[in-house]
Design a protein around this motif. Structure first.
Motif, PDB file in Angstrom:
ATOM      1  N   SER A  20      82.238  -2.032 -28.211  1.00 10.18           N
ATOM      2  CA  SER A  20      83.416  -1.246 -28.224  1.00 10.18           C
ATOM      3  C   SER A  20      84.255  -1.919 -29.227  1.00 10.18           C
ATOM      4  CB  SER A  20      84.116  -1.196 -27.153  1.00 10.18           C
ATOM      5  OG  SER A  20      84.657  -2.451 -26.824  1.00 10.18           O
ATOM      6  N   GLU A  21      85.114  -0.831 -29.842  1.00  9.88           N
ATOM      7  CA  GLU A  21      86.053  -1.617 -30.891  1.00  9.88           C
ATOM      8  C   GLU A  21      86.929  -2.692 -30.249  1.00  9.88           C
ATOM      9  OE1 GLU A  21      87.320  -0.984 -34.175  1.00  9.88           O
ATOM     10  OE2 GLU A  21      85.242   0.280 -34.193  1.00  9.88           O
ATOM     11  N   TYR A  22      87.057  -2.809 -28.968  1.00 14.32           N
ATOM     12  CA  TYR A  22      87.800  -4.054 -28.320  1.00 14.32           C
ATOM     13  C   TYR A  22      86.881  -5.008 -28.588  1.00 14.32           C
ATOM     14  CZ  TYR A  22      89.322  -7.181 -24.775  1.00 14.32           C
ATOM     15  OH  TYR A  22      89.957  -8.164 -24.035  1.00 14.32           O
ATOM     16  N   ASP A  23      85.369  -5.007 -28.241  1.00 14.66           N
ATOM     17  CA  ASP A  23      84.383  -5.966 -28.015  1.00 14.66           C
ATOM     18  C   ASP A  23      84.195  -6.632 -29.459  1.00 14.66           C
ATOM     19  OD1 ASP A  23      84.596  -6.260 -25.494  1.00 14.66           O
ATOM     20  OD2 ASP A  23      82.879  -5.012 -25.184  1.00 14.66           O
ATOM     21  N   VAL A  24      84.396  -5.874 -30.147  1.00 17.22           N
ATOM     22  CA  VAL A  24      84.007  -6.710 -31.875  1.00 17.22           C
ATOM     23  C   VAL A  24      85.287  -7.230 -32.367  1.00 17.22           C
ATOM     24  CG1 VAL A  24      82.373  -4.780 -32.440  1.00 17.22           C
ATOM     25  CG2 VAL A  24      84.517  -4.424 -33.221  1.00 17.22           C
ATOM     26  N   ARG A  25      86.509  -6.958 -31.804  1.00 18.21           N
ATOM     27  CA  ARG A  25      87.554  -7.410 -32.161  1.00 18.21           C
ATOM     28  C   ARG A  25      88.170  -8.688 -31.436  1.00 18.21           C
ATOM     29  NH1 ARG A  25      90.705  -4.085 -35.973  1.00 18.21           N
ATOM     30  NH2 ARG A  25      89.352  -2.166 -36.385  1.00 18.21           N
ATOM     31  N   ARG A  26      87.654  -8.708 -30.023  1.00 18.67           N
ATOM     32  CA  ARG A  26      88.473  -9.705 -29.238  1.00 18.67           C
ATOM     33  C   ARG A  26      87.940 -11.198 -29.541  1.00 18.67           C
ATOM     34  NH1 ARG A  26      86.064  -9.821 -22.985  1.00 18.67           N
ATOM     35  NH2 ARG A  26      84.063  -9.097 -23.820  1.00 18.67           N
ATOM     36  N   PRO A  27      89.102 -11.783 -29.350  1.00 16.20           N
ATOM     37  CA  PRO A  27      88.898 -13.324 -29.894  1.00 16.20           C
ATOM     38  C   PRO A  27      88.344 -13.936 -28.618  1.00 16.20           C
ATOM     39  CG  PRO A  27      91.277 -12.702 -29.370  1.00 16.20           C
ATOM     40  CD  PRO A  27      90.456 -11.365 -29.258  1.00 16.20           C
ATOM     41  N   LEU A  28      87.120 -14.688 -28.466  1.00 22.12           N
ATOM     42  CA  LEU A  28      86.826 -15.379 -27.611  1.00 22.12           C
ATOM     43  C   LEU A  28      86.670 -16.793 -27.509  1.00 22.12           C
ATOM     44  CD1 LEU A  28      84.111 -12.864 -27.088  1.00 22.12           C
ATOM     45  CD2 LEU A  28      85.673 -13.265 -25.411  1.00 22.12           C
ATOM     46  N   THR A  29      87.227 -17.327 -28.500  1.00 20.16           N
ATOM     47  CA  THR A  29      87.457 -18.809 -28.732  1.00 20.16           C
ATOM     48  C   THR A  29      88.911 -19.310 -28.870  1.00 20.16           C
ATOM     49  OG1 THR A  29      87.339 -18.979 -31.174  1.00 20.16           O
ATOM     50  CG2 THR A  29      85.186 -19.138 -29.800  1.00 20.16           C
ATOM     51  N   PRO A  30      89.437 -20.507 -28.620  1.00 19.77           N
ATOM     52  CA  PRO A  30      90.861 -20.772 -28.841  1.00 19.77           C
ATOM     53  C   PRO A  30      91.257 -20.492 -30.304  1.00 19.77           C
ATOM     54  CG  PRO A  30      89.763 -22.315 -27.529  1.00 19.77           C
ATOM     55  CD  PRO A  30      88.759 -21.706 -27.978  1.00 19.77           C
ATOM     56  N   THR A  31      90.347 -20.732 -31.548  1.00 22.48           N
ATOM     57  CA  THR A  31      90.754 -20.213 -32.655  1.00 22.48           C
ATOM     58  C   THR A  31      90.626 -18.911 -33.007  1.00 22.48           C
ATOM     59  OG1 THR A  31      88.348 -20.823 -33.379  1.00 22.48           O
ATOM     60  CG2 THR A  31      89.921 -22.666 -33.360  1.00 22.48           C
ATOM     61  N   GLY A  32      90.407 -18.085 -32.221  1.00 27.37           N
ATOM     62  CA  GLY A  32      90.231 -16.402 -32.684  1.00 27.37           C
ATOM     63  C   GLY A  32      89.166 -15.960 -33.059  1.00 27.37           C
ATOM     64  N   THR A  33      87.955 -16.841 -32.972  1.00 30.98           N
ATOM     65  CA  THR A  33      86.508 -16.127 -33.435  1.00 30.98           C
ATOM     66  C   THR A  33      86.241 -14.896 -32.714  1.00 30.98           C
ATOM     67  OG1 THR A  33      85.951 -18.478 -34.051  1.00 30.98           O
ATOM     68  CG2 THR A  33      84.152 -16.937 -33.851  1.00 30.98           C
ATOM     69  N   ASN A  34      85.879 -13.814 -33.528  1.00 29.82           N
ATOM     70  CA  ASN A  34      85.541 -12.530 -33.094  1.00 29.82           C
ATOM     71  C   ASN A  34      84.586 -11.994 -34.043  1.00 29.82           C
ATOM     72  OD1 ASN A  34      86.994 -10.242 -35.250  1.00 29.82           O
ATOM     73  ND2 ASN A  34      88.321 -12.298 -34.865  1.00 29.82           N
ATOM     74  N   LEU A  35      83.770 -11.017 -33.720  1.00 30.08           N
ATOM     75  CA  LEU A  35      82.694 -10.513 -34.303  1.00 30.08           C
ATOM     76  C   LEU A  35      82.787  -9.816 -35.645  1.00 30.08           C
ATOM     77  CD1 LEU A  35      80.464  -9.393 -31.682  1.00 30.08           C
ATOM     78  CD2 LEU A  35      79.950 -11.467 -32.837  1.00 30.08           C
ATOM     79  N   LEU A  36      84.056  -9.011 -35.563  1.00 33.18           N
ATOM     80  CA  LEU A  36      84.371  -8.195 -36.738  1.00 33.18           C
ATOM     81  C   LEU A  36      84.923  -9.366 -37.793  1.00 33.18           C
ATOM     82  CD1 LEU A  36      83.954  -5.424 -37.915  1.00 33.18           C
ATOM     83  CD2 LEU A  36      86.464  -4.998 -36.991  1.00 33.18           C
TER      84      LEU A  36
END
Length: 185
Positions: A20-36
């Motif tokens: 989803s759009e949310y999942d490709v943009r979602r920051p999953l590390t404390p530094t904000g790393t995300n797929l998109l």
């Protein structure tokens, strides 16, 4: 080397598939790393190292570079669509491929954002540098994607992991956790 670069580019982009759009943009590390953001960053890297370094300017504006904003290439704004970022990624890599095809490996370049004593480079050294950076970010994407939905591996058709069922992986995880806990003081 160019083939390895292409494989890593494809591996990174595959990490967005089916999310989803949310999942490709979602920051999953404390530094904000995300797929998109990783895809946008790697496109920016391609433009810089295979464009600016060899005086082969990319024909499109990249406001996050021009504004000098810190870390703005590591995430997509609400106005930037997935399709726009992926399109940029393809165009940036087509531009990079044209540079690689046009120049010999010993072609000189200059990296203006590196210290002067390190700034002079050849296409060969830039290929090595970008391949290492791209592989690093593809590894980040592996981990982020696994955190999103459990998907892991190099490509859709190559998980690059032993074929195991979900229970085996849960048991494996639990075994590793027990070992880690046993080492606590």
């Amino acid at each position: 080397m160019h083939q390895y670069l292409r494989e890593e580019r494809d591996a990174l982009l595959w990490k967005l598939d089916g999310l989803s759009e949310y999942d490709v943009r979602r920051p999953l590390t404390p530094t904000g790393t995300n797929l998109l953001g990783l895809v946008k960053h790697v496109a920016t890297v391609a433009v810089g190292y295979f464009g600016i370094v060899f005086d082969r300017p990319f024909p499109e504006p990249m406001p996050w570079i021009e504004n000098g904003a810190d870390n703005d290439d590591m995430w997509a704004t609400a106005e930037e669509t997935r399709e726009q970022i992926i399109g940029l990624y393809h165009r940036a890599w087509a531009h990079a491929d044209a540079t690689i095809a046009a120049l010999p490996l010993d072609a000189p370049g200059r990296v203006p954002w590196w210290p002067a004593e390190r700034g002079g480079m050849t296409l060969h050294r830039i290929l090595c540098h970008v391949l290492a950076e791209l592989a690093r970010h593809a590894g980040h994407a592996d981990i982020v994607r696994e955190l999103v939905d459990g998907s892991a591996g190099r490509r859709a058709d190559n998980g690059n992991l032993p074929a195991r069922d979900e229970q085996w992986w849960r048991d494996h995880h639990d075994r590793l956790d027990r070992v880690a806990r046993a080492t606590r003081a």
